[in-house]
Write an enzyme that holds these catalytic residues in place. Structure first.
Site, PDB file in Angstrom:
ATOM      1  N   ASP A   1       0.799  -1.233   0.000  1.00  0.00           N
ATOM      2  CA  ASP A   1       0.000   0.000   0.000  1.00  0.00           C
ATOM      3  C   ASP A   1       0.830   1.281   0.000  1.00  0.00           C
ATOM      4  OD1 ASP A   1       0.785  -0.853   2.581  1.00  0.00           O
ATOM      5  OD2 ASP A   1      -0.796   0.307   3.547  1.00  0.00           O
TER       6      ASP A   1
ATOM      7  N   GLU B   1      -0.573  -2.013   5.161  1.00  0.00           N
ATOM      8  CA  GLU B   1       0.313  -1.976   6.333  1.00  0.00           C
ATOM      9  C   GLU B   1       0.149  -0.650   7.063  1.00  0.00           C
ATOM     10  OE1 GLU B   1       3.196  -1.216   9.048  1.00  0.00           O
ATOM     11  OE2 GLU B   1       3.254  -0.100   7.190  1.00  0.00           O
ATOM     12  N   GLU B   2      -0.258   0.381   6.325  1.00  0.00           N
ATOM     13  CA  GLU B   2      -0.183   1.750   6.856  1.00  0.00           C
ATOM     14  C   GLU B   2      -1.340   2.160   7.759  1.00  0.00           C
ATOM     15  OE1 GLU B   2       2.354   3.566   6.659  1.00  0.00           O
ATOM     16  OE2 GLU B   2       3.463   3.164   4.819  1.00  0.00           O
TER      17      GLU B   2
ATOM     18  N   HIS C   1       7.438   8.795   4.624  1.00  0.00           N
ATOM     19  CA  HIS C   1       6.170   9.534   4.715  1.00  0.00           C
ATOM     20  C   HIS C   1       6.353  11.024   4.384  1.00  0.00           C
ATOM     21  CE1 HIS C   1       4.018   6.296   7.374  1.00  0.00           C
ATOM     22  NE2 HIS C   1       4.922   5.765   6.567  1.00  0.00           N
TER      23      HIS C   1
HETATM   24 NI    NI Z   1       6.490   1.179   5.662  1.00  0.00          NI
END
Ligand code: NI
Length: 387
Positions: free
Chosen positions: A78, A136-137, A360
């Site tokens: 993702d 995962e996020e 990020h």
């Molecule tokens: Ni990651």
């Protein structure tokens, strides 16, 4: 084609796939396009592929020529809700969505590893399961659903990696025991009594109370946690007030706690609750706490860490392989490690001679030349483990 030429063409494929995923990123639980590309490719490698595992998850099984245990490798697929600000020729064309954590690389690496291993499957004394998970996020994370769907059934050990821009490209690190943190989240609502800025005695000042709460909670870390253990309490948001001369009747605070052990994790939550109860009494306010547990901490197992490092030593070089200092970021790989032994590892992907942006970040980038090597790591790990 000879083996070396084949390796070279797989290396190129890995980078092509990574760029493709980077250009068309998909948010957590929406990895439709990505998972289709993954499944089609794995099928073309001759693996037994299962699609739509926990939404858009994909698993593929490679059955080795000899009998032996099954190990699992995991990648996450993702992207993040971030507007990309790089000048890459393959930058995201999806507004507001970006692969800003390197999961595009993880997916491509594991596809390459699957292909490499099919070339030598006759020699393998056991089986390899490739797990491509969604989401995962975002909490609760895609890993839980994958495990519930049975992806770990019959698996003896599991391994995964994360590309890491803050480590130099071509380095490899992991460690035994806790390596990444449990990441919990909380929201606190303070209900005081508003009033005139010149007449505080007739109010319950939510801003003073909130300030007290923020400062006092820092002492939970310094006074309630063993100084040789680690913990974090961070307030990321504090909202209150409407005008300079009005005492605010309400304040809302949001934050996160981080910890490596269940003991510290429980202490942080419990002490925060106690602090709030006390402040309610002292100030005569009403305070609500909403505490949500996120991912547990990533705790690596010794035997699997050892073999991961042995393989990395050969591949990345002794000087570029090392024991990692744990960090307080979270990862839902933690859930797999609660079920079966395994190791999670960091592969340095900081682009040389380029500014390093953290994960990020809208300008996040990785050095993609490290991807083929990471695929080889999985491949050699399988060979060595199943020996
Ligand atoms: Ni990651």
């Amino acid at each position: 084609m000879g083996m070396i030429e084949t390796r070279q063409s797989i290396a190129e494929e890995i980078i092509e796939f990574r760029r493709e995923f980077h250009k068309y990123p998909e948010l957590s639980f929406h990895e439709k396009r990505t998972s289709k590309i993954v499944a089609d490719y794995l099928r073309s490698c001759g693996l037994y592929v299962q699609e739509h595992v926990n939404g858009f998850g994909v698993t593929a099984d490679l059955i080795g020529g000899g009998k032996g245990p099954t190990i699992a490798f995991r990648a996450d697929m993702d992207a993040l809700p971030i507007q990309e600000e790089t000048d890459l020729p393959f930058a995201s064309v999806v507004p507001g969505v970006m692969h800003a954590c390197g999961h595009d690389g993880h997916t491509a690496i594991l596809m390459g590893a699957a292909k490499l291993l099919t070339l030598e499957k006759e020699k393998l004394k056991g089986n390899v399961r490739f797990i491509f998970q969604p989401a995962e996020e975002v909490n609760p994370g895609g890993a839980i659903g994958m495990i519930q769907a049975g992806v770990l059934n019959g698996v003896e050990a599991i391994f995964g990696l994360h590309l890491w821009s803050e480590l130099p490209s071509g380095t490899f690190q992991t460690c035994c025991g806790p390596m990444m943190a449990a990441t919990d989240r909380f929201m606190i609502e303070i209900e005081g009594k508003g009033g005139h800025g010149g007449m505080p005695h007739k109010t319950i000042d939510s801003i003073v109370l909130a300030s007290h709460l923020v400062m006092a909670s820092q002492q939970i870390i310094s006074r309630s946690i063993d100084p040789l253990e680690s913990g974090v309490i961070t307030f990321g948001e504090l909202k209150s007030g409407t005008a300079f001369n009005i005492i605010a009747n309400k304040a809302v605070l949001e934050g996160t706690t981080r910890s490596f052990t269940p003991e510290v994790r429980n202490t942080l939550q419990q002490k925060l609750e106690e602090l709030i109860e006390g402040l309610e009494k002292i100030y005569g306010a009403s305070i609500k706490l909403d505490y949500q547990c996120g991912y547990p901490s990533v705790v690596n197992h010794e035997k699997e860490v050892k073999i991961s490092l042995e393989v990395a030593n050969q591949l990345f070089g002794f000087d570029s392989t090392g024991i990692m200092k744990p960090n307080m970021v979270g990862e839902d790989f933690a859930y797999y490690l609660k079920e079966v032994p395994g190791a999670f590892c960091f592969v340095g992907a900081g682009a040389p001679n380029k500014p390093i942006y953290p994960h990020h970040h809208p300008r996040f980038r990785i050095d993609e030349s490290v991807l083929p090597k990471a695929a080889q790591w999985f491949c050699q790990l399988a060979r060595k483990y199943l020996e």
